[in-house]
Design an enzyme around this catalytic site. Structure first.
Site, mmCIF file in Angstrom:
data_model
loop_
_atom_site.group_PDB
_atom_site.id
_atom_site.type_symbol
_atom_site.label_atom_id
_atom_site.label_comp_id
_atom_site.label_asym_id
_atom_site.label_seq_id
_atom_site.Cartn_x
_atom_site.Cartn_y
_atom_site.Cartn_z
ATOM 1 N N ARG A 1 40.051 -32.799 45.288
ATOM 2 C CA ARG A 1 39.348 -31.681 44.330
ATOM 3 C C ARG A 1 40.344 -30.581 44.381
ATOM 4 N NH1 ARG A 1 33.926 -31.297 45.649
ATOM 5 N NH2 ARG A 1 34.660 -29.439 46.998
ATOM 6 N N TRP B 1 26.034 -37.807 48.413
ATOM 7 C CA TRP B 1 26.866 -36.745 49.559
ATOM 8 C C TRP B 1 25.644 -36.047 50.258
ATOM 9 C CZ3 TRP B 1 28.777 -31.338 49.203
ATOM 10 C CH2 TRP B 1 29.602 -31.056 50.101
ATOM 11 N N TYR C 1 38.567 -35.820 49.901
ATOM 12 C CA TYR C 1 37.455 -36.683 50.549
ATOM 13 C C TYR C 1 37.588 -38.156 50.208
ATOM 14 C CZ TYR C 1 34.634 -35.828 46.245
ATOM 15 O OH TYR C 1 34.068 -35.631 44.850
ATOM 16 N N LEU D 1 47.244 -11.895 29.095
ATOM 17 C CA LEU D 1 47.857 -12.540 30.085
ATOM 18 C C LEU D 1 48.277 -11.544 31.225
ATOM 19 C CD1 LEU D 1 48.633 -15.380 31.527
ATOM 20 C CD2 LEU D 1 50.769 -15.249 30.631
ATOM 21 N N HIS E 1 49.107 -29.482 32.086
ATOM 22 C CA HIS E 1 48.424 -29.597 33.492
ATOM 23 C C HIS E 1 48.356 -31.043 34.029
ATOM 24 C CE1 HIS E 1 48.468 -25.376 32.625
ATOM 25 N NE2 HIS E 1 47.130 -25.443 32.137
ATOM 26 N N LYS F 1 48.770 -24.875 42.348
ATOM 27 C CA LYS F 1 47.564 -24.860 42.742
ATOM 28 C C LYS F 1 47.595 -25.603 44.375
ATOM 29 C CE LYS F 1 44.753 -24.283 38.793
ATOM 30 N NZ LYS F 1 43.753 -23.388 38.767
ATOM 31 N N ARG G 1 55.078 -3.638 21.897
ATOM 32 C CA ARG G 1 55.113 -2.759 20.733
ATOM 33 C C ARG G 1 54.180 -1.554 20.654
ATOM 34 N NH1 ARG G 1 54.573 -7.572 16.410
ATOM 35 N NH2 ARG G 1 52.677 -7.516 17.729
HETATM 36 N N1 LIG Z 1 33.937 -32.077 50.475
HETATM 37 C C1 LIG Z 1 33.155 -32.152 49.580
HETATM 38 O O1 LIG Z 1 32.752 -30.937 48.981
HETATM 39 C C2 LIG Z 1 32.486 -33.296 48.826
HETATM 40 C C3 LIG Z 1 31.529 -33.104 47.929
HETATM 41 N N2 LIG Z 1 31.131 -34.264 47.524
HETATM 42 C C4 LIG Z 1 30.336 -34.053 46.474
HETATM 43 O O2 LIG Z 1 29.242 -35.147 46.072
HETATM 44 C C5 LIG Z 1 28.975 -35.353 44.842
HETATM 45 C C6 LIG Z 1 29.124 -36.693 44.514
HETATM 46 O O3 LIG Z 1 30.484 -37.120 44.795
HETATM 47 P P1 LIG Z 1 31.454 -37.800 43.620
HETATM 48 O O4 LIG Z 1 32.665 -37.931 44.169
HETATM 49 O O5 LIG Z 1 31.277 -37.160 42.200
HETATM 50 O O6 LIG Z 1 30.906 -39.318 43.304
HETATM 51 P P2 LIG Z 1 30.037 -39.856 42.416
HETATM 52 O O7 LIG Z 1 29.982 -41.442 42.763
HETATM 53 O O8 LIG Z 1 28.680 -39.514 42.329
HETATM 54 O O9 LIG Z 1 30.838 -39.803 40.991
HETATM 55 C C7 LIG Z 1 32.107 -40.406 40.865
HETATM 56 C C8 LIG Z 1 32.551 -40.184 39.481
HETATM 57 O O10 LIG Z 1 31.619 -40.701 38.360
HETATM 58 C C9 LIG Z 1 31.322 -39.722 37.490
HETATM 59 N N3 LIG Z 1 30.271 -39.949 36.582
HETATM 60 C C10 LIG Z 1 29.103 -39.350 36.832
HETATM 61 N N4 LIG Z 1 28.136 -39.750 36.245
HETATM 62 C C11 LIG Z 1 28.535 -40.747 35.417
HETATM 63 C C12 LIG Z 1 28.216 -41.745 34.287
HETATM 64 N N5 LIG Z 1 26.994 -41.853 33.870
HETATM 65 N N6 LIG Z 1 29.131 -42.648 33.924
HETATM 66 C C13 LIG Z 1 30.347 -42.597 34.443
HETATM 67 N N7 LIG Z 1 30.925 -41.892 35.308
HETATM 68 C C14 LIG Z 1 29.883 -40.883 35.805
HETATM 69 C C15 LIG Z 1 31.625 -38.440 38.177
HETATM 70 O O11 LIG Z 1 31.580 -37.369 37.237
HETATM 71 P P3 LIG Z 1 32.129 -36.859 36.122
HETATM 72 O O12 LIG Z 1 32.598 -38.065 35.297
HETATM 73 O O13 LIG Z 1 31.205 -36.238 35.393
HETATM 74 O O14 LIG Z 1 33.314 -35.930 36.379
HETATM 75 C C16 LIG Z 1 32.752 -38.666 38.987
HETATM 76 O O15 LIG Z 1 33.907 -38.511 38.365
HETATM 77 C C17 LIG Z 1 29.854 -34.570 43.992
HETATM 78 O O16 LIG Z 1 29.355 -33.233 43.497
HETATM 79 C C18 LIG Z 1 31.078 -34.027 45.062
HETATM 80 O O17 LIG Z 1 31.599 -32.835 44.596
HETATM 81 C C19 LIG Z 1 31.296 -35.617 47.941
HETATM 82 C C20 LIG Z 1 31.890 -35.624 49.236
HETATM 83 C C21 LIG Z 1 32.782 -34.765 49.832
HETATM 84 O O1 LIG Z 2 46.225 -23.282 30.588
HETATM 85 C C1 LIG Z 2 45.117 -22.957 30.522
HETATM 86 O O2 LIG Z 2 44.383 -22.959 31.838
HETATM 87 C C2 LIG Z 2 43.057 -22.601 31.662
HETATM 88 C C3 LIG Z 2 42.309 -22.980 33.101
HETATM 89 O O3 LIG Z 2 43.005 -22.387 34.061
HETATM 90 P P1 LIG Z 2 42.373 -22.338 35.786
HETATM 91 O O4 LIG Z 2 43.380 -22.161 36.517
HETATM 92 O O5 LIG Z 2 41.387 -21.439 35.358
HETATM 93 O O6 LIG Z 2 41.738 -23.726 35.734
HETATM 94 C C4 LIG Z 2 42.239 -23.077 30.574
HETATM 95 O O7 LIG Z 2 41.064 -22.245 30.435
HETATM 96 C C5 LIG Z 2 43.249 -22.698 29.255
HETATM 97 O O8 LIG Z 2 42.356 -23.080 28.244
HETATM 98 C C6 LIG Z 2 44.401 -23.241 29.278
HETATM 99 O O9 LIG Z 2 45.222 -22.672 28.195
#
Ligand SMILES: NC(=O)C1=CN([C@@H]2O[C@H](COP(=O)(O)OP(=O)(O)OC[C@H]3O[C@@H](n4cnc5c(N)ncnc54)[C@H](OP(=O)(O)O)[C@@H]3O)[C@@H](O)[C@H]2O)C=CC1
Ligand SMILES: O=C1O[C@H](COP(=O)(O)O)[C@@H](O)[C@H](O)[C@H]1O
Length: 524
Positions: A403, A519, A411, A47, A271, A213, A76
């Site tokens: 995110r 998207w 979004y 760390l 977290h 963050k 140490r």
């Molecule tokens: N500003 C930006 O950068 C933006 C980016 N986007 C992108 O668009 C993409 C789609 O958007 P998102 O919000 O994920 O919407 P989605 O509707 O595609 O996904 C919604 C959620 O469902 C989960 N999911 C995926 N597959 C399944 C499944 N088979 N059964 C149940 N849950 C599922 C997703 O992934 P999981 O459970 O795996 O986490 C997420 O949590 C993403 O990659 C997102 O980052 C969209 C808008 C703005």
């Molecule tokens: O505390 C922890 O966090 C990291 C992830 O941190 P990030 O800032 O890179 O998202 C995780 O990999 C680790 O297992 C956990 O101890």
């Protein structure tokens, strides 16, 4: 203690406002000539080299630290500053133009080789601080002690610190502590009691780096700075909240440690639970740390203890077909993991908050390693509109997604009219992608921000003793049950989305995934 080369300019600035604001408050709250010592216990560790020294360097480089500061490593191992430098320099990402400033940084570093369980090394540390005081026109030295140490030596180090290295009332001492803060409710309370005998609460800074963050800090502003969100932030409008942490790599070289903890202790208890409190708490009376932490504690108190029926645990297995250097190794293929380990590398838990705002709204806390992507986010899924006038199935639930990483974004997925002659509806989004909106801003690393907060004496983003206790209360019974009954985690393939049982449980609690949202990423 002026730098050898001119105090460098900030080449890759953090948000200008933040820098200005920090400088102002540093000037106001810290007298720049006051001496400070930042001591890293466990300076030889992972760390320290990957996070602590690089963070100190970045803050130093950006002129955000007091001028009269010294960095002391303590461990140490038989080390020198030169060897220490070799261990952390590559993580500091020093640019060609910053070499001179980096040398200045190194000049402020020293190293003390000492044991953790005897007083000798601590006494030498104290004398070096006394010498520093003399060099600084006898101004008392403010002390920051960072305990980047394994839990086994935590108690002895804090005891020796108290015995030998405290300020004498004319400056301050702050102790920064890294997780794990105990292994369960009992051990966490024991640790808290031990620390409380040595230090006052305002001297203890428990780091949960997720609180540093950008998007986690944004949660409060989003909620309490926008009238449009406040009225719908409750059980009348929100169907579920998902707080998700996914990593696309396995336990790597940390499997030995990880097997004693598991993903629930490693990520969920700290977290994800911290994020939950910020999503669910009531508006605090002010931005004062105690007001905020009081509200967080109230949420934790209102959380029901998690039951086994509301948990899915998983463990990843090898997936040679997946294109990732680690994917041909499952969790148990690591030699430091016992063959019969039931330690979860994936967990989904459904939490229920028993209060007026949240009754009936499931909070899904989901975390896992070796999944299909690296992502951390908060997803608020809203209920359907009442009295739907559109053809059945056309309207989809709105979602607000924050995110956390990578590529910070907020979004809102919502329904709009399909553009053109028709009357149909379409799923689209209001998109605040930080890289687009704040092009010239470098978002500080979580540790940078949190270190500055310790210097400034702000405890808003640090975990208070009672927060810790209530967070453990919610998860300890299920952890004990999982471990006593040796519940077998569901196997999932490296690079997959985790066990489908996780999706099934969320669906049971009303989460709807349609898969219809598409998207269209803007062209940059
Ligand atoms: N500003 C930006 O950068 C933006 C980016 N986007 C992108 O668009 C993409 C789609 O958007 P998102 O919000 O994920 O919407 P989605 O509707 O595609 O996904 C919604 C959620 O469902 C989960 N999911 C995926 N597959 C399944 C499944 N088979 N059964 C149940 N849950 C599922 C997703 O992934 P999981 O459970 O795996 O986490 C997420 O949590 C993403 O990659 C997102 O980052 C969209 C808008 C703005
Ligand atoms: O505390 C922890 O966090 C990291 C992830 O941190 P990030 O800032 O890179 O998202 C995780 O990999 C680790 O297992 C956990 O101890």
């Amino acid at each position: 203690m002026a730098n050898q080369c001119k105090r460098h300019s900030v080449s890759d600035p953090l948000s200008k406002d933040l820098v200005e604001c920090l400088r102002e408050s540093m000037q106001r709250e810290l007298k720049f000539e006051t001496p400070y010592v930042f001591v890293v216990f466990g300076a030889s560790g992972d760390l320290a080299k990957k996070k602590i020294y690089p963070t100190l360097w970045w803050l130093f480089r950006d002129n955000l630290l007091p001028v009269n500061i010294k960095f002391v490593g303590y461990a140490r191992s038989d080390l020198t500053v030169c060897k220490l430098r070799e261990s952390f320099e590559k993580f500091c990402k020093v640019r060609e133009t910053e070499k001179c400033a980096f040398d200045d940084f190194i000049k402020k570093c020293s190293y003390i080789q000492g044991q953790y369980d005897t007083s000798d090394g601590f006494q030498r540390l104290q004398s070096s601080i006394d010498d520093f005081q003399k060099e600084s026109h006898d101004q008392a030295v403010n002390r920051l002690y960072y305990l980047a140490l394994p839990p086994a030596v935590f108690n002895v180090v804090s005891t020796e610190l108290k015995k030998n290295c405290m300020d004498r009332g004319d400056s301050w001492t702050r102790v920064i502590i890294e997780k794990p803060f105990g292994h369960d409710l009992k051990s966490s309370c024991e640790l808290s009691t031990h620390l409380a005998q040595l230090f006052k609460e305002d001297q203890i800074y428990r780091i949960d780096h997720y609180l540093g963050k950008e998007m986690v800090q944004n949660l409060m502003v989003m909620r309490f700075g926008n009238r449009i969100l406040a009225p719908s932030w409750n059980r009348d409008h929100i169907a579920s909240v998902m707080i998700s942490f996914k990593e696309d790599f396995g336990t790597g070289g940390r499997a030995g440690y990880f097997d004693t903890a598991g993903i629930i202790r490693d990520v969920m208890q700290n977290h994800l639970m911290q994020i939950l409190t910020l999503v669910a708490m009531e508006k605090p009376a002010s931005l004062n740390a105690e007001d905020i932490r009081d509200e967080k504690v109230k949420v934790l108190k209102a959380c029901k203890v998690v039951e086994l029926k509301d948990v899915v645990v998983g463990q990843y297995v090898a997936n040679p077909d997946f294109d990732h250097p680690e994917a041909s190794q499952g969790y148990k293929d690591d030699k430091s993991v016992p063959a019969d380990s039931t330690t979860p590398t994936y967990a989904l838990a459904v939490l229920h908050i028993n209060n007026e705002r949240w009754e009936g709204v499931p909070f899904f806390l989901r975390c896992g390693k070796a999944l299909n992507e690296k992502k951390a986010e908060v997803r608020i899924q809203f209920k359907e509109v009442s009295g739907d006038i559109y053809p059945s199935g056309e309207l989809k639930r709105s979602e607000l997604v924050m995110r956390v990483q990578p590529n910070e974004a907020v979004y809102m997925k919502l329904m709009t009219k399909k553009p053109g002659m028709g009357f149909g509806v379409e799923e689209t989004e209001l998109d605040l992608t930080y890289n687009n909106r704040f092009k010239d801003v470098r978002l500080p690393d979580a540790y940078e921000r949190l270190f500055l907060e310790v210097f400034m004496g702000s405890q808003i983003n640090f975990v208070r003793t009672d927060e810790l206790e209530y967070a453990w209360r919610i998860l300890t019974p299920v952890l004990e049950e999982l471990e006593k009954k040796k519940i077998q985690p569901v196997q999932y393939k490296f690079g997959s989305r985790g066990p489908t049982e996780g999706d099934d449980l969320m669906q049971k609690y009303g989460f709807i995934f349609t898969g219809t949202y598409k998207w269209v990423a803007p062209k940059l």
